[in-house]
Scaffold this active site. Structure first.
Site, PDB file in Angstrom:
ATOM      1  N   ASP A  62       0.751  -1.323   0.145  1.00  0.00           N
ATOM      2  CA  ASP A  62       0.056   0.062   0.176  1.00  0.00           C
ATOM      3  C   ASP A  62       0.774   1.150  -0.100  1.00  0.00           C
ATOM      4  O   ASP A  62       0.126   2.380   0.094  1.00  0.00           O
ATOM      5  CB  ASP A  62      -0.942   0.082   1.197  1.00  0.00           C
ATOM      6  CG  ASP A  62      -2.194  -1.130   0.978  1.00  0.00           C
ATOM      7  OD1 ASP A  62      -2.711  -0.990   0.203  1.00  0.00           O
ATOM      8  OD2 ASP A  62      -1.796  -2.146   2.296  1.00  0.00           O
ATOM      9  N   GLU A  67      -0.093   9.452   1.075  1.00  0.00           N
ATOM     10  CA  GLU A  67      -0.847  10.468   2.032  1.00  0.00           C
ATOM     11  C   GLU A  67      -0.897   9.929   3.579  1.00  0.00           C
ATOM     12  O   GLU A  67      -0.963  10.690   4.447  1.00  0.00           O
ATOM     13  CB  GLU A  67      -2.082  10.827   1.666  1.00  0.00           C
ATOM     14  CG  GLU A  67      -2.597  12.265   2.177  1.00  0.00           C
ATOM     15  CD  GLU A  67      -3.953  12.565   1.734  1.00  0.00           C
ATOM     16  OE1 GLU A  67      -4.480  13.797   1.667  1.00  0.00           O
ATOM     17  OE2 GLU A  67      -4.866  11.588   1.518  1.00  0.00           O
ATOM     18  N   ASP A  68      -1.066   8.563   3.542  1.00  0.00           N
ATOM     19  CA  ASP A  68      -1.408   8.002   4.892  1.00  0.00           C
ATOM     20  C   ASP A  68      -0.136   8.079   5.600  1.00  0.00           C
ATOM     21  O   ASP A  68      -0.216   7.764   7.115  1.00  0.00           O
ATOM     22  CB  ASP A  68      -1.836   6.714   4.811  1.00  0.00           C
ATOM     23  CG  ASP A  68      -3.187   6.475   3.896  1.00  0.00           C
ATOM     24  OD1 ASP A  68      -4.103   7.476   4.451  1.00  0.00           O
ATOM     25  OD2 ASP A  68      -3.653   5.601   3.391  1.00  0.00           O
ATOM     26  N   ARG A  87       1.470  -1.490   7.480  1.00  0.00           N
ATOM     27  CA  ARG A  87       2.105  -0.132   6.684  1.00  0.00           C
ATOM     28  C   ARG A  87       2.847   0.691   7.480  1.00  0.00           C
ATOM     29  O   ARG A  87       3.183   1.517   7.117  1.00  0.00           O
ATOM     30  CB  ARG A  87       0.513   0.714   6.383  1.00  0.00           C
ATOM     31  CG  ARG A  87      -0.328  -0.339   5.676  1.00  0.00           C
ATOM     32  CD  ARG A  87      -1.314   0.897   4.976  1.00  0.00           C
ATOM     33  NE  ARG A  87      -0.681   1.545   4.095  1.00  0.00           N
ATOM     34  CZ  ARG A  87      -1.248   2.934   3.612  1.00  0.00           C
ATOM     35  NH1 ARG A  87      -2.646   3.012   3.888  1.00  0.00           N
ATOM     36  NH2 ARG A  87      -0.668   3.817   2.743  1.00  0.00           N
ATOM     37  N   ARG A 133      -8.864   2.976  11.355  1.00  0.00           N
ATOM     38  CA  ARG A 133      -7.487   3.207  11.126  1.00  0.00           C
ATOM     39  C   ARG A 133      -7.086   4.237  12.216  1.00  0.00           C
ATOM     40  O   ARG A 133      -5.705   4.247  12.578  1.00  0.00           O
ATOM     41  CB  ARG A 133      -7.223   3.638   9.764  1.00  0.00           C
ATOM     42  CG  ARG A 133      -7.345   2.618   8.766  1.00  0.00           C
ATOM     43  CD  ARG A 133      -6.446   1.216   8.719  1.00  0.00           C
ATOM     44  NE  ARG A 133      -6.666   0.291   7.964  1.00  0.00           N
ATOM     45  CZ  ARG A 133      -6.399  -0.054   6.603  1.00  0.00           C
ATOM     46  NH1 ARG A 133      -5.617   1.028   6.059  1.00  0.00           N
ATOM     47  NH2 ARG A 133      -6.523  -0.899   5.836  1.00  0.00           N
ATOM     48  N   HIS A 163     -11.434   5.474   5.004  1.00  0.00           N
ATOM     49  CA  HIS A 163     -10.851   6.795   5.738  1.00  0.00           C
ATOM     50  C   HIS A 163     -11.982   8.085   5.450  1.00  0.00           C
ATOM     51  O   HIS A 163     -12.753   7.776   4.577  1.00  0.00           O
ATOM     52  CB  HIS A 163      -9.562   7.316   5.063  1.00  0.00           C
ATOM     53  CG  HIS A 163      -8.415   6.421   5.143  1.00  0.00           C
ATOM     54  ND1 HIS A 163      -7.566   6.066   4.164  1.00  0.00           N
ATOM     55  CD2 HIS A 163      -7.709   6.059   6.253  1.00  0.00           C
ATOM     56  CE1 HIS A 163      -6.395   5.312   4.593  1.00  0.00           C
ATOM     57  NE2 HIS A 163      -6.810   5.263   6.033  1.00  0.00           N
ATOM     58  N   CYS A 248      -5.098  10.330  -1.868  1.00  0.00           N
ATOM     59  CA  CYS A 248      -4.118   9.485  -1.017  1.00  0.00           C
ATOM     60  C   CYS A 248      -2.691   9.194  -1.802  1.00  0.00           C
ATOM     61  O   CYS A 248      -1.914   8.738  -1.257  1.00  0.00           O
ATOM     62  CB  CYS A 248      -4.871   8.264  -0.792  1.00  0.00           C
ATOM     63  SG  CYS A 248      -5.733   7.364  -1.726  1.00  0.00           S
TER      64      CYS A 248
END
Length: 258
Positions: A62, A67-68, A87, A133, A163, A248
């Protein structure tokens, strides 16, 4: 003038193994995904954005959803602690990239979790989605970092999508846009405008009246054009199979100063 710096990260060879939570898994074509990513990156460049490519994380399927890995407010980059264990290795190289651009860097610490995709900034208001998350402790830590800088942090529920920004983003005038079946509570936003397509809920503000958005939302693009905006469509269909959207695939750093 706002800065137009952005971080991006090219998709890795294990992209098709990326996590899915709220949709059924569908086959992903890595070669097509790479071409779509290149088109997305070119659209940013065509509109004046200076891009820094974060080194790949090929063991993290991923990682393209860069952006995460962080939330940037003013010149402070808050490095996240992703809610999915797989992640968490993604953040190290992203942190180094933010530091190289001159950001002041801090980080979320255990037991807090926070994904950048759960944070929507409109002016000095920072909406944070609490869901699968991002937890309450992650929101508390974000608030402790950004509120002293002038932000107002507002926690909102997220249960229908991965999200917060899977459900809503915002137009340049601050109006929050969303596809109503996927928004837990539109009433938490002072101004909310529904859009007719799921992928139409996601825009990246390119500057001026230009909105980067998914090519798969033509009716929403027509709606935005009627409001005086200029939609810039890009095909990101392979990433949408992994619950990705236009927001993202990059981190936009709008308040850096040389």
């Amino acid at each position: 003038m706002p800065s137009q710096q952005a971080l991006v990260r090219r998709p890795g060879p294990r992209l098709a193994e990326g996590l899915v939570t709220h949709i059924d898994r569908r086959p992903v074509d890595p070669a097509l995904a790479l071409r779509q990513w290149e088109g997305y990156v070119q659209a940013l460049r065509d509109h004046g954005w200076q891009l820094t490519e974060v080194p790949p994380a090929d063991d993290c399927p991923d990682a393209v959803f860069v952006e995460d890995t962080m939330v940037v407010y003013r010149d402070v980059a808050l490095i996240t602690r992703p809610g999915a264990d797989s992640r968490r290795p993604e953040t190290r190289a992203a942190r180094a990239a933010a530091e190289a651009l001159g950001c002041s860097v801090t980080e979320i610490r255990a037991p807090g979790t926070l994904d950048g995709g759960d944070v929507l900034k409109t002016g000095d208001t920072v909406h944070v989605g609490r869901g699968g998350r991002t937890n309450a402790e992650g929101i508390r830590q974000l608030r402790s970092v950004f509120e002293p800088l002038g932000a107002t942090v507002v926690a909102v529920p997220v249960s229908r999508v991965l999200h917060l920004k899977s459900a809503v983003t915002a137009l340049p005038d601050g109006t929050v846009i969303g596809y109503p079946p996927l928004v837990d509570d539109p009433g938490v936003f002072p101004r909310f405008r529904p859009v007719p397509e799921e992928s139409g809920a996601h825009v990246v503000l390119l500057g001026g009246d230009k909105l980067l958005m998914a090519a798969g939302a033509p009716r929403t693009a027509e709606l935005f054009a009627g409001l005086g905006y200029h939609p810039v469509p890009v095909d990101i269909g392979e990433f949408e199979k992994l619950e990705g959207c236009v927001t993202c695939l990059s981190v936009r750093l709008r308040e850096l100063h040389a």
